[in-house]
Design a protein around this motif. Structure first.
Motif, PDB file in Angstrom:
ATOM      1  N   GLY A  52       0.811  -1.212   0.000  1.00 14.66           N
ATOM      2  CA  GLY A  52       0.000   0.000   0.000  1.00 14.66           C
ATOM      3  C   GLY A  52       0.841   1.256   0.000  1.00 14.66           C
ATOM      4  O   GLY A  52       2.064   1.199  -0.191  1.00 14.66           O
ATOM      5  N   PRO A  53       0.206   2.395   0.254  1.00  7.82           N
ATOM      6  CA  PRO A  53       0.892   3.692   0.137  1.00  7.82           C
ATOM      7  C   PRO A  53       2.003   3.900   1.173  1.00  7.82           C
ATOM      8  O   PRO A  53       2.901   4.703   0.943  1.00  7.82           O
ATOM      9  CB  PRO A  53      -0.228   4.714   0.315  1.00  7.82           C
ATOM     10  N   GLU A  54       1.967   3.185   2.294  1.00  4.09           N
ATOM     11  CA  GLU A  54       2.977   3.346   3.343  1.00  4.09           C
ATOM     12  C   GLU A  54       4.197   2.435   3.120  1.00  4.09           C
ATOM     13  O   GLU A  54       5.198   2.547   3.836  1.00  4.09           O
ATOM     14  CB  GLU A  54       2.382   3.064   4.721  1.00  4.09           C
ATOM     15  N   ASN A  55       4.094   1.505   2.144  1.00  2.00           N
ATOM     16  CA  ASN A  55       5.167   0.551   1.887  1.00  2.00           C
ATOM     17  C   ASN A  55       6.496   1.272   1.677  1.00  2.00           C
ATOM     18  O   ASN A  55       6.547   2.281   0.968  1.00  2.00           O
ATOM     19  CB  ASN A  55       4.825  -0.303   0.650  1.00  2.00           C
ATOM     20  N   LYS A  56       7.526   0.772   2.327  1.00  2.00           N
ATOM     21  CA  LYS A  56       8.902   1.305   2.282  1.00  2.00           C
ATOM     22  C   LYS A  56       9.082   2.581   3.104  1.00  2.00           C
ATOM     23  O   LYS A  56      10.165   3.134   3.151  1.00  2.00           O
ATOM     24  CB  LYS A  56       9.373   1.530   0.851  1.00  2.00           C
ATOM     25  N   LYS A  57       8.025   3.014   3.781  1.00  2.00           N
ATOM     26  CA  LYS A  57       8.141   4.190   4.645  1.00  2.00           C
ATOM     27  C   LYS A  57       8.944   3.812   5.884  1.00  2.00           C
ATOM     28  O   LYS A  57       8.755   2.759   6.469  1.00  2.00           O
ATOM     29  CB  LYS A  57       6.756   4.685   5.062  1.00  2.00           C
TER      30      LYS A  57
END
Length: 130
Positions: free
Chosen positions: A123-128
């Protein structure tokens, strides 16, 4: 660094430990583990061999923890220190001996100090980085 979601997952799920030496990666699952109140990760050494050799060489470790049903996951990178005596080791020894009815014991424990926590959840938070 370890927020409530990361800590909860670390306490509930299995961990995969990754180390590397001389460009040869190594990964193993661990079940004997805990999280301290100050955010350190504790790992009981029952069968760790290559992992310990790699840590003794460079002190580095990565831990992957995930819930396959919820597709929630995190990668924690940090420094690892190996202990062969003390309260942490005694606790793991008792835990392992109980589970294996005395047929196995913990030889020591890793204390991991997290330096980075990275979201591996799709999702959009991946690798954050948290």
């Amino acid at each position: 660094m370890l927020n409530e979601n990361v800590t909860k997952l670390l306490k509930e799920a299995m961990w995969d430990l990754a180390t590397c030496q001389d460009n040869t990666p190594n990964v193993v699952p661990v079940a004997f583990k805990d999280v301290t109140e100050d955010g350190k990760l504790l790992i009981g050494d029952v069968f760790l061999d290559t992992t310990l050799k790699n840590i003794q060489k460079n002190g580095r470790i990565a831990i992957s923890v995930y819930d396959a049903k919820k597709l929630e996951g995190y990668q924690i990178k940090g420094k690892a220190e190996y202990l062969t005596e003390g309260n942490v080791v005694d606790t793991f020894k008792a835990m392992v001996e109980k589970m294996f009815n005395g047929a196995a014991t913990a030889k020591g424990a890793l204390i991991v100090t997290p330096e980075k926590v990275i979201v591996t959840t799709p999702g959009p938070e991946n690798k954050k980085e948290l």
